[in-house]
Motif scaffolding. Structure first.
Motif, PDB file in Angstrom:
ATOM      1  N   ALA A   1       0.922  -1.097  -0.044  1.00  0.00           N
ATOM      2  CA  ALA A   1      -0.054   0.159  -0.091  1.00  0.00           C
ATOM      3  C   ALA A   1       0.852   1.243  -0.028  1.00  0.00           C
ATOM      4  O   ALA A   1       1.649   1.593   1.025  1.00  0.00           O
ATOM      5  N   GLU A   2       0.977   1.999  -1.253  1.00  0.00           N
ATOM      6  CA  GLU A   2       1.656   3.117  -1.125  1.00  0.00           C
ATOM      7  C   GLU A   2       1.396   3.846  -2.569  1.00  0.00           C
ATOM      8  O   GLU A   2       0.530   3.471  -3.439  1.00  0.00           O
ATOM      9  N   ALA A   3       1.643   5.126  -2.280  1.00  0.00           N
ATOM     10  CA  ALA A   3       1.482   6.127  -3.540  1.00  0.00           C
ATOM     11  C   ALA A   3      -0.376   6.012  -4.005  1.00  0.00           C
ATOM     12  O   ALA A   3      -0.640   6.238  -4.917  1.00  0.00           O
ATOM     13  N   GLY A   4      -1.022   5.748  -2.921  1.00  0.00           N
ATOM     14  CA  GLY A   4      -2.454   6.024  -2.989  1.00  0.00           C
ATOM     15  C   GLY A   4      -3.111   4.741  -3.405  1.00  0.00           C
ATOM     16  O   GLY A   4      -4.311   4.858  -3.730  1.00  0.00           O
ATOM     17  N   VAL A   5      -2.134   3.787  -3.649  1.00  0.00           N
ATOM     18  CA  VAL A   5      -2.933   2.475  -4.169  1.00  0.00           C
ATOM     19  C   VAL A   5      -2.648   1.358  -3.440  1.00  0.00           C
ATOM     20  O   VAL A   5      -1.732   1.281  -2.542  1.00  0.00           O
ATOM     21  N   VAL A   6      -3.106   0.237  -3.343  1.00  0.00           N
ATOM     22  CA  VAL A   6      -3.133  -1.157  -2.586  1.00  0.00           C
ATOM     23  C   VAL A   6      -3.065  -2.139  -3.902  1.00  0.00           C
ATOM     24  O   VAL A   6      -4.073  -2.213  -4.503  1.00  0.00           O
ATOM     25  N   ILE A   7      -1.841  -2.760  -3.843  1.00  0.00           N
ATOM     26  CA  ILE A   7      -1.664  -3.816  -4.761  1.00  0.00           C
ATOM     27  C   ILE A   7      -1.394  -5.176  -4.025  1.00  0.00           C
ATOM     28  O   ILE A   7      -0.558  -5.251  -3.232  1.00  0.00           O
ATOM     29  N   SER A   8      -2.265  -6.192  -4.454  1.00  0.00           N
ATOM     30  CA  SER A   8      -2.009  -7.549  -3.689  1.00  0.00           C
ATOM     31  C   SER A   8      -1.700  -8.624  -4.855  1.00  0.00           C
ATOM     32  O   SER A   8      -1.792  -8.563  -5.827  1.00  0.00           O
ATOM     33  N   TRP A   9      -1.028  -9.499  -4.282  1.00  0.00           N
ATOM     34  CA  TRP A   9      -0.702 -10.692  -5.168  1.00  0.00           C
ATOM     35  C   TRP A   9      -1.150 -11.912  -4.317  1.00  0.00           C
ATOM     36  O   TRP A   9      -0.868 -11.959  -3.168  1.00  0.00           O
ATOM     37  N   ARG A  10      -1.538 -12.847  -5.077  1.00  0.00           N
ATOM     38  CA  ARG A  10      -1.931 -14.148  -4.647  1.00  0.00           C
ATOM     39  C   ARG A  10      -1.559 -15.396  -5.788  1.00  0.00           C
ATOM     40  O   ARG A  10      -1.809 -15.079  -6.986  1.00  0.00           O
ATOM     41  N   ALA A  11      -1.066 -16.504  -5.160  1.00  0.00           N
ATOM     42  CA  ALA A  11      -0.625 -17.460  -6.064  1.00  0.00           C
ATOM     43  C   ALA A  11      -1.951 -18.045  -7.051  1.00  0.00           C
ATOM     44  O   ALA A  11      -3.104 -17.781  -6.646  1.00  0.00           O
ATOM     45  N   GLY A  12      -1.497 -18.805  -8.058  1.00  0.00           N
ATOM     46  CA  GLY A  12      -2.429 -19.438  -8.711  1.00  0.00           C
ATOM     47  C   GLY A  12      -2.807 -19.166 -10.052  1.00  0.00           C
ATOM     48  O   GLY A  12      -3.617 -19.841 -10.797  1.00  0.00           O
ATOM     49  N   GLN A  13      -2.168 -18.355 -10.706  1.00  0.00           N
ATOM     50  CA  GLN A  13      -2.218 -17.939 -12.328  1.00  0.00           C
ATOM     51  C   GLN A  13      -1.134 -18.230 -12.908  1.00  0.00           C
ATOM     52  O   GLN A  13      -0.008 -17.873 -12.625  1.00  0.00           O
TER      53      GLN A  13
END
Length: 322
Positions: A260-272
């Motif tokens: 969470a930084e620069a006004g965004v929240v980026i998530s990563w989840r396995a499986g692709q």
């Protein structure tokens, strides 16, 4: 990558690189294009990717089927997801986009273009309305910085897929509106949208589910790219998450799980699965599922593309490294 495939790519590179960039010649393919208007630094930036105009056939008005009844896709296969909040979410399998690159669709009354450039791993969805006109997009067969150059069938202006900007013709300098969409595994889409729809298999003689770019995202150099390597020692074909003019290395996101930084929240989840690794798209190595949201939890327009493409199109962009 098998030696025979490397040789084929190298031969095609030599053939494409030897073709002179010549708007006079291109006018035979695109008689309506206004080549007097251009936003490129020089015609040498644009090269043939091999196929000519519509040699890679874009699709229009595709058929859909309930996601619950689709059995041809494997769980880890990537799909482009579009959820406009009006009606069921839609999934556009990369196994089809790999061979067609553009799907012209209308979702909840909104004309959209779902696009995927395998050479940049760039998957973007645009609004097809420009100044009150609805555009239909096709594939020029040309590349710039290894990225697909699209064209609209109304004015035959050329558009850069990675940026959504008009680069040649009447719409030079015009910016398409990018819509929030994301690449997700088929299993994750079904779990999140049990009532969702999935694009049905097109009626074309293509090896759907097979990857014609085996081993590409493990190559040292991008195909037909002559620009600089990315900074910070980031490999050219490493994936980054682009939000605006910022790029987060996928390796950093995978290690953190969420940033969470620069006004965004980026998530990563396995499986692709990577669509550009093994011969069978669903068997590619795990590159994970990415979601990009703002502080209120709303999905944001973004892209997961190769680092060289971010550096080429956003040379002054910000690299969000440790």
């Amino acid at each position: 990558m098998p030696p025979t495939r490397l040789f084929a790519l190298f031969a095609l590179w030599l053939w494409a690189g030897s073709a002179a960039a010549d708007p006079t010649f291109w006018a035979n393919e695109f008689p309506k294009t206004d080549f007097s208007r251009s936003a490129v630094g020089g015609w040498g930036e644009i090269v043939s990717g091999g196929p000519g105009r519509d040699g890679i056939p874009a699709l229009s008005a595709p058929a859909f089927r309930p996601a619950a009844g689709e059995t041809r896709l494997s769980d880890r296969e990537p799909v482009m997801v579009l959820d406009l909040g009006a009606g069921p979410a839609r999934a556009y399998p990369i196994r089809y986009l790999t061979w067609h690159e553009i799907v012209n669709d209308t979702v909840a009354g909104r004309p959209v273009a779902v696009t995927f450039c395998p050479l940049c791993n760039s998957g973007l969805v645009f609004d097809r309305q420009v100044g009150g006109e609805v555009l239909d997009f096709g594939v020029t067969g040309k590349l710039r910085n290894s990225d697909m150059v699209m064209y609209d069938r109304q004015s035959e202006s050329w558009w850069q897929q990675a940026t959504g900007e008009g680069i040649v013709g009447r719409y030079t300098g015009t910016q398409l509106t990018q819509l929030p969409a994301w690449m997700q595994s088929w299993a994750a889409f079904r779990a999140a949208h049990p009532e969702g729809l999935v694009m049905d298999q097109p009626d074309w003689p293509r090896a759907y589910g097979r990857n014609p770019y085996v081993g590409y995202d493990g190559a040292r150099r991008p195909f037909l790219y002559r620009g600089e390597d990315p900074p910070h020692g980031i490999p050219p074909l490493a994936r980054v998450v682009r939000v605006g003019a910022r790029a987060w290395p996928l390796s950093r996101l995978r290690d953190a799980g969420e940033i969470a930084e620069a006004g965004v929240v980026i998530s990563w989840r396995a499986g692709q699965a990577s669509a550009l690794d093994s011969a069978a798209i669903g068997q590619g190595r795990d590159v994970g599922n990415i979601r990009v949201r703002d502080g209120a939890g709303r999905d944001l327009p973004h892209d997961v593309l190769f680092a060289f493409a971010f550096h080429a199109f956003w040379p002054e962009g910000t690299w969000m490294v440790d």
